[in-house]
Design a protein around this motif. Sequence first.
Motif, PDB file in Angstrom:
ATOM      1  N   GLU A  58      -2.233  -2.468 -15.178  1.00 16.84           N
ATOM      2  CA  GLU A  58      -2.036  -2.900 -13.795  1.00 16.84           C
ATOM      3  C   GLU A  58      -1.144  -4.133 -13.714  1.00 16.84           C
ATOM      4  OE1 GLU A  58      -5.637  -3.425 -11.622  1.00 16.84           O
ATOM      5  OE2 GLU A  58      -6.482  -1.513 -12.261  1.00 16.84           O
ATOM      6  N   SER A  59      -1.137  -4.943 -14.766  1.00 12.47           N
ATOM      7  CA  SER A  59      -0.354  -6.190 -14.751  1.00 12.47           C
ATOM      8  C   SER A  59       1.058  -6.014 -15.295  1.00 12.47           C
ATOM      9  CB  SER A  59      -1.089  -7.264 -15.567  1.00 12.47           C
ATOM     10  OG  SER A  59      -1.192  -6.865 -16.939  1.00 12.47           O
ATOM     11  N   ILE A  60       1.399  -4.816 -15.778  1.00 14.03           N
ATOM     12  CA  ILE A  60       2.745  -4.575 -16.322  1.00 14.03           C
ATOM     13  C   ILE A  60       3.659  -4.128 -15.188  1.00 14.03           C
ATOM     14  CG2 ILE A  60       4.104  -3.205 -17.943  1.00 14.03           C
ATOM     15  CD1 ILE A  60       1.664  -2.986 -19.723  1.00 14.03           C
ATOM     16  N   PRO A  61       4.709  -4.880 -14.883  1.00 14.80           N
ATOM     17  CA  PRO A  61       5.517  -4.600 -13.681  1.00 14.80           C
ATOM     18  C   PRO A  61       6.247  -3.268 -13.716  1.00 14.80           C
ATOM     19  CG  PRO A  61       6.534  -6.309 -15.039  1.00 14.80           C
ATOM     20  CD  PRO A  61       5.167  -6.081 -15.590  1.00 14.80           C
ATOM     21  N   TRP A  62       6.719  -2.809 -14.905  1.00 17.66           N
ATOM     22  CA  TRP A  62       7.468  -1.549 -14.935  1.00 17.66           C
ATOM     23  C   TRP A  62       6.557  -0.326 -14.906  1.00 17.66           C
ATOM     24  CZ3 TRP A  62       7.507  -5.059 -19.020  1.00 17.66           C
ATOM     25  CH2 TRP A  62       6.794  -4.685 -20.157  1.00 17.66           C
ATOM     26  N   ILE A  63       5.245  -0.547 -15.023  1.00 20.77           N
ATOM     27  CA  ILE A  63       4.285   0.543 -14.851  1.00 20.77           C
ATOM     28  C   ILE A  63       3.687   0.495 -13.448  1.00 20.77           C
ATOM     29  CG2 ILE A  63       2.063   1.482 -15.621  1.00 20.77           C
ATOM     30  CD1 ILE A  63       2.749   0.691 -18.437  1.00 20.77           C
ATOM     31  N   ASN A  64       3.207  -0.657 -13.053  1.00 20.79           N
ATOM     32  CA  ASN A  64       2.642  -0.821 -11.711  1.00 20.79           C
ATOM     33  C   ASN A  64       3.707  -1.399 -10.780  1.00 20.79           C
ATOM     34  OD1 ASN A  64       0.957  -1.036  -9.525  1.00 20.79           O
ATOM     35  ND2 ASN A  64      -0.185  -2.808 -10.304  1.00 20.79           N
ATOM     36  N   HIS A  65       4.672  -0.558 -10.406  1.00 18.44           N
ATOM     37  CA  HIS A  65       5.739  -0.993  -9.513  1.00 18.44           C
ATOM     38  C   HIS A  65       5.576  -0.413  -8.115  1.00 18.44           C
ATOM     39  CE1 HIS A  65       7.541   3.020  -9.783  1.00 18.44           C
ATOM     40  NE2 HIS A  65       7.349   2.960 -11.088  1.00 18.44           N
ATOM     41  N   PHE A  66       4.364   0.034  -7.795  1.00 20.64           N
ATOM     42  CA  PHE A  66       4.100   0.665  -6.512  1.00 20.64           C
ATOM     43  C   PHE A  66       3.851  -0.387  -5.433  1.00 20.64           C
ATOM     44  CE2 PHE A  66       2.435   3.253 -10.002  1.00 20.64           C
ATOM     45  CZ  PHE A  66       3.175   4.410  -9.836  1.00 20.64           C
ATOM     46  N   HIS A  67       4.113  -0.015  -4.191  1.00 19.64           N
ATOM     47  CA  HIS A  67       3.816  -0.905  -3.070  1.00 19.64           C
ATOM     48  C   HIS A  67       2.310  -1.076  -2.927  1.00 19.64           C
ATOM     49  CE1 HIS A  67       7.977  -1.090  -1.833  1.00 19.64           C
ATOM     50  NE2 HIS A  67       8.053   0.242  -1.827  1.00 19.64           N
ATOM     51  N   LYS A  68       1.581   0.006  -3.203  1.00 25.49           N
ATOM     52  CA  LYS A  68       0.125  -0.050  -3.175  1.00 25.49           C
ATOM     53  C   LYS A  68      -0.403   0.353  -4.544  1.00 25.49           C
ATOM     54  CE  LYS A  68      -3.974   1.792  -0.837  1.00 25.49           C
ATOM     55  NZ  LYS A  68      -4.473   2.755   0.189  1.00 25.49           N
ATOM     56  N   THR A  69      -1.169  -0.545  -5.157  1.00 26.71           N
ATOM     57  CA  THR A  69      -1.664  -0.291  -6.511  1.00 26.71           C
ATOM     58  C   THR A  69      -2.564   0.940  -6.534  1.00 26.71           C
ATOM     59  OG1 THR A  69      -1.598  -2.650  -7.034  1.00 26.71           O
ATOM     60  CG2 THR A  69      -2.971  -1.250  -8.447  1.00 26.71           C
ATOM     61  N   PRO A  70      -2.311   1.896  -7.438  1.00 27.08           N
ATOM     62  CA  PRO A  70      -3.163   3.100  -7.523  1.00 27.08           C
ATOM     63  C   PRO A  70      -4.574   2.761  -7.974  1.00 27.08           C
ATOM     64  CG  PRO A  70      -1.071   3.402  -8.678  1.00 27.08           C
ATOM     65  CD  PRO A  70      -1.187   1.944  -8.367  1.00 27.08           C
TER      66      PRO A  70
END
Length: 414
Positions: A58-70
């Motif tokens: 969740e803290s890695i920007p290139w993985i969690n780059h969504f507007h809303k966190t899954p």
Amino acid sequence: MWAASCLASCCAACACEACRSVAGTISRRSARIAYCGLFALSLVVSWILREVAAPLLESIPWINHFHKTPDREWFETDAVLRVSLGNFLFFTILAVLMIGIKNQKDPRDRLHHGGWMAKIVCWCIVVFLMFFVPNGIVSFYESISKFGSGLFLLVQVILLLDFVHAWNENWVSKDEQFWYMALLIISLVCYIATFSFTGLLFHWFTPSGHECGLNTFFIVLTLILVFVFATVALHPKVNGSLLPASIISLYCTYLCYSGLSSEPRDYECNGLHNHSKAISTGSLTLGLLTTVLSVVYSAVRAGSSTTFVSSPSSPRAGSEKPLLPFDKVEEQKDKKDEAKPVSYSYTFFHLIFSLASMYSAMLLTGWSTSVGESGKLVDVGWPSVWVRIVTGWATAALFIWSLVAPLIFPDREF
């Protein structure tokens, strides 16, 4: 903090030393077992990361780059898929490198059986790099994994059919009353187990007071197939036997149970698990262990054309210098001998592990579509149900074909 750092350093040093010691003891005869161990390790890593890696991803920007966190389940699935992708690429690269190896004098034969410390390091690097690839690549891998998993299940079925026919032919060829009696007893035991298991399926998955037409259809169709197997196998024009028919009957019944038990826990017709919303650690471990054993058996069986391990006379892999003078004499004699052919297909062996990587990822993620409804369960959800049921039908079709094909094409060998 200082104590934790020291402890982590000590653990890492011990792990490296253990890997170095194990890698140094792997020989030609134990190489296949080592590959199986490496694959089992990948499943354990996938399982652990699925449980603990979600906050980190969740803290890695290139993985969690969504507007809303899954949801957390998305990151758990993503961790499993990335490890599986690394495992898939590792074994696929080995499969490509091993194309065309015919004898043990090929330099790549030594690569297949040796260099284990380097292989372990490369495997770790490949898996680590998968956490830097874009989400789109992981999503594409998830899509093709469903097809790769189906292909792996088909390989499993073909191997089982080959095994039971070979077993039957081996005992019949002895042409002794003892072996005929053994065939009869094993066949009867399998049929008793099949019909007893079928009764339990009706009790568990068609509870009274509920409309469970789909489950009833699955169980009744499986029972019909059991009678069809016996009828075809005993037909005068078919050179069949009760042993393969009984074993395939038991296997199809097991697949039916496996499919029905994979139904969502809150499904009213899943009487076996509908009162349990969570799964125990012991049950989860058992499910993962079953997966490991199934995958390892299929990989070793599919890659080999002889036995599980190479013959004792096979030369040891590696390039270590001989320790005693007479070893040099033996080495010179070996050079004069003709090159020994390899005992199994290295390329096919690694390809099976590649497909198994896809299959294990689908199991650990509930086929990537039922994570939300199944939580932390292994292989639970409607996709898992249909995969198991269809696999059972494919098994039945292939078995019947193996019996009637010689009648349709008498001039061909099957």
